[in-house]
Design a protein around this motif. Structure first.
Motif, PDB file in Angstrom:
ATOM      1  N   ALA A  28     -56.113  62.161   2.204  1.00  0.00           N
ATOM      2  CA  ALA A  28     -56.532  60.889   2.467  1.00  0.00           C
ATOM      3  C   ALA A  28     -56.753  60.644   3.834  1.00  0.00           C
ATOM      4  O   ALA A  28     -57.659  60.182   4.421  1.00  0.00           O
ATOM      5  CB  ALA A  28     -55.707  59.893   1.760  1.00  0.00           C
ATOM      6  N   ASP A  29     -55.682  61.522   4.869  1.00  0.00           N
ATOM      7  CA  ASP A  29     -55.963  61.347   6.101  1.00  0.00           C
ATOM      8  C   ASP A  29     -57.037  61.965   6.701  1.00  0.00           C
ATOM      9  O   ASP A  29     -57.640  61.596   7.578  1.00  0.00           O
ATOM     10  CB  ASP A  29     -54.498  61.670   6.867  1.00  0.00           C
ATOM     11  CG  ASP A  29     -53.520  60.849   6.850  1.00  0.00           C
ATOM     12  OD1 ASP A  29     -52.244  61.407   6.690  1.00  0.00           O
ATOM     13  OD2 ASP A  29     -53.575  59.664   6.408  1.00  0.00           O
ATOM     14  N   ALA A  30     -57.207  63.018   6.068  1.00  0.00           N
ATOM     15  CA  ALA A  30     -58.355  63.961   6.654  1.00  0.00           C
ATOM     16  C   ALA A  30     -59.854  63.649   6.177  1.00  0.00           C
ATOM     17  O   ALA A  30     -60.853  63.975   6.692  1.00  0.00           O
ATOM     18  CB  ALA A  30     -58.133  65.552   6.112  1.00  0.00           C
ATOM     19  N   ALA A  31     -59.913  62.664   5.036  1.00  0.00           N
ATOM     20  CA  ALA A  31     -61.252  62.422   4.670  1.00  0.00           C
ATOM     21  C   ALA A  31     -61.893  61.314   5.745  1.00  0.00           C
ATOM     22  O   ALA A  31     -61.347  60.467   6.305  1.00  0.00           O
ATOM     23  CB  ALA A  31     -61.171  61.401   3.288  1.00  0.00           C
ATOM     24  N   PRO A  32     -62.911  61.792   6.446  1.00  0.00           N
ATOM     25  CA  PRO A  32     -63.588  60.824   7.422  1.00  0.00           C
ATOM     26  C   PRO A  32     -64.380  59.504   6.750  1.00  0.00           C
ATOM     27  O   PRO A  32     -64.698  59.367   5.575  1.00  0.00           O
ATOM     28  CB  PRO A  32     -64.731  61.692   7.802  1.00  0.00           C
ATOM     29  CG  PRO A  32     -65.180  62.669   6.692  1.00  0.00           C
ATOM     30  CD  PRO A  32     -63.827  62.712   6.033  1.00  0.00           C
ATOM     31  N   ALA A  33     -64.175  58.524   7.737  1.00  0.00           N
ATOM     32  CA  ALA A  33     -64.706  57.125   7.195  1.00  0.00           C
ATOM     33  C   ALA A  33     -66.323  57.255   7.041  1.00  0.00           C
ATOM     34  O   ALA A  33     -66.808  57.991   8.271  1.00  0.00           O
ATOM     35  CB  ALA A  33     -64.044  56.078   8.298  1.00  0.00           C
ATOM     36  N   SER A  34     -66.981  56.697   6.152  1.00  0.00           N
ATOM     37  CA  SER A  34     -68.383  56.764   6.157  1.00  0.00           C
ATOM     38  C   SER A  34     -69.084  55.855   7.124  1.00  0.00           C
ATOM     39  O   SER A  34     -68.419  54.504   7.308  1.00  0.00           O
ATOM     40  CB  SER A  34     -68.832  56.534   4.628  1.00  0.00           C
ATOM     41  OG  SER A  34     -68.313  55.314   4.540  1.00  0.00           O
ATOM     42  N   THR A  35     -70.173  56.296   7.685  1.00  0.00           N
ATOM     43  CA  THR A  35     -70.790  55.415   8.677  1.00  0.00           C
ATOM     44  C   THR A  35     -71.987  55.387   8.120  1.00  0.00           C
ATOM     45  O   THR A  35     -72.927  56.237   7.539  1.00  0.00           O
ATOM     46  CB  THR A  35     -70.980  55.966  10.025  1.00  0.00           C
ATOM     47  OG1 THR A  35     -71.701  57.358   9.948  1.00  0.00           O
ATOM     48  CG2 THR A  35     -69.384  56.110  10.668  1.00  0.00           C
ATOM     49  N   VAL A  82     -82.297  49.393  11.453  1.00  0.00           N
ATOM     50  CA  VAL A  82     -81.918  50.287  10.342  1.00  0.00           C
ATOM     51  C   VAL A  82     -80.451  49.774   9.973  1.00  0.00           C
ATOM     52  O   VAL A  82     -79.523  50.052  10.701  1.00  0.00           O
ATOM     53  CB  VAL A  82     -82.008  51.738  10.517  1.00  0.00           C
ATOM     54  CG1 VAL A  82     -81.343  52.661   9.572  1.00  0.00           C
ATOM     55  CG2 VAL A  82     -83.645  52.113  10.816  1.00  0.00           C
ATOM     56  N   THR A  83     -80.151  49.449   8.740  1.00  0.00           N
ATOM     57  CA  THR A  83     -78.680  49.078   8.353  1.00  0.00           C
ATOM     58  C   THR A  83     -78.240  49.975   7.419  1.00  0.00           C
ATOM     59  O   THR A  83     -76.971  49.689   7.232  1.00  0.00           O
ATOM     60  CB  THR A  83     -78.983  47.510   7.923  1.00  0.00           C
ATOM     61  OG1 THR A  83     -79.756  47.515   6.757  1.00  0.00           O
ATOM     62  CG2 THR A  83     -79.769  46.693   9.012  1.00  0.00           C
ATOM     63  N   GLY A  84     -78.832  50.980   6.992  1.00  0.00           N
ATOM     64  CA  GLY A  84     -78.304  51.722   5.712  1.00  0.00           C
ATOM     65  C   GLY A  84     -79.405  52.557   5.146  1.00  0.00           C
ATOM     66  O   GLY A  84     -80.317  52.824   5.574  1.00  0.00           O
ATOM     67  N   GLY A  85     -78.894  53.281   4.278  1.00  0.00           N
ATOM     68  CA  GLY A  85     -79.784  54.202   3.344  1.00  0.00           C
ATOM     69  C   GLY A  85     -79.657  55.698   3.901  1.00  0.00           C
ATOM     70  O   GLY A  85     -78.858  55.827   4.683  1.00  0.00           O
ATOM     71  N   SER A  86     -79.996  56.439   3.188  1.00  0.00           N
ATOM     72  CA  SER A  86     -80.147  57.937   3.214  1.00  0.00           C
ATOM     73  C   SER A  86     -81.581  58.404   2.987  1.00  0.00           C
ATOM     74  O   SER A  86     -82.048  58.008   1.957  1.00  0.00           O
ATOM     75  CB  SER A  86     -79.118  58.420   2.469  1.00  0.00           C
ATOM     76  OG  SER A  86     -79.182  59.893   2.646  1.00  0.00           O
TER      77      SER A  86
END
Length: 199
Positions: A28-35, A82-86
């Motif tokens: 959990a600590d190693a999982a990066p926060a999504s941006t 741009v506010t999101g998407g991929s």
């Protein structure tokens, strides 16, 4: 079971639980926060299109968080964040979400149409928006002409020499604004997109 064996079993269970708990915490600590993806899309409305729409009583107003600017030579440029998407531009797949909105007004008839939830679909190569009061997106604009796609690390760019009115958008706007000004394939101006892929 003897007391010694029971004590060993209990100790083993405690060790397993402790290791499992620590492993979960480490993951959990190693999982990066999504941006989210960030950047901007710029729609430039040419002076020719602006003159034609003015003669037909049509006014297009960018809504927050879109930011317009004017140049007497090139016309009106509106920047949408741009506010999101991929998306992968060179692979022609994915979607990019855009902030802001568009308000279309026919000053001759008093009719209007407002679009929010703007979106660029790389799959269909269309910019769409959801009409206020509706739920289904309407294809409004199609990047066209010479398209230049670039990539530098996580930053992707698209520049097109033409931006045309989509057939669905032309039909919707003509009906909603009670006009015959909008036509499929009508040249609006140019389009530029720059975004950094989120994670």
């Amino acid at each position: 079971m003897s007391r010694t064996r029971a004590r060993l079993a209990a100790t083993g269970t405690a060790v397993v639980l402790a290791v499992t708990g620590m492993s979960g915490a480490a993951v959990a600590d190693a999982a990066p926060a999504s941006t989210p993806s960030t950047g901007s899309a710029v729609v430039n409305s040419s002076t020719t299109f602006l003159k034609d729409q003015a003669l037909n009583g049509i006014v297009v107003i960018p809504l927050p968080t879109a930011a317009p600017s004017y140049d007497s030579t090139t016309g009106i440029s509106t920047t949408f964040p741009v506010t999101g998407g991929s998306a992968n531009l060179s692979g022609y797949y994915g979607d990019i979400d855009l902030g802001g909105g568009l308000l279309f007004i026919n000053v001759f008839t008093g009719k209007s149409a407002t679009f929010k939830q703007l979106h660029f679909s790389v799959d269909s190569w269309q910019i769409s928006g959801v009409p206020v009061g509706g739920t289904a997106p309407v294809a409004l604009l199609d990047p066209a002409g010479d398209s230049q796609i670039g990539r530098n690390g996580a930053v992707q760019t698209l520049n097109t020499t033409d931006l045309q009115l989509d057939a669905a958008g032309a039909e919707y706007l003509d009906s909603k604004l009670k006009t015959s000004f909008f036509k499929a394939g009508q040249s609006v101006g140019t389009f530029a997109l720059t975004f950094t892929q989120g994670s």
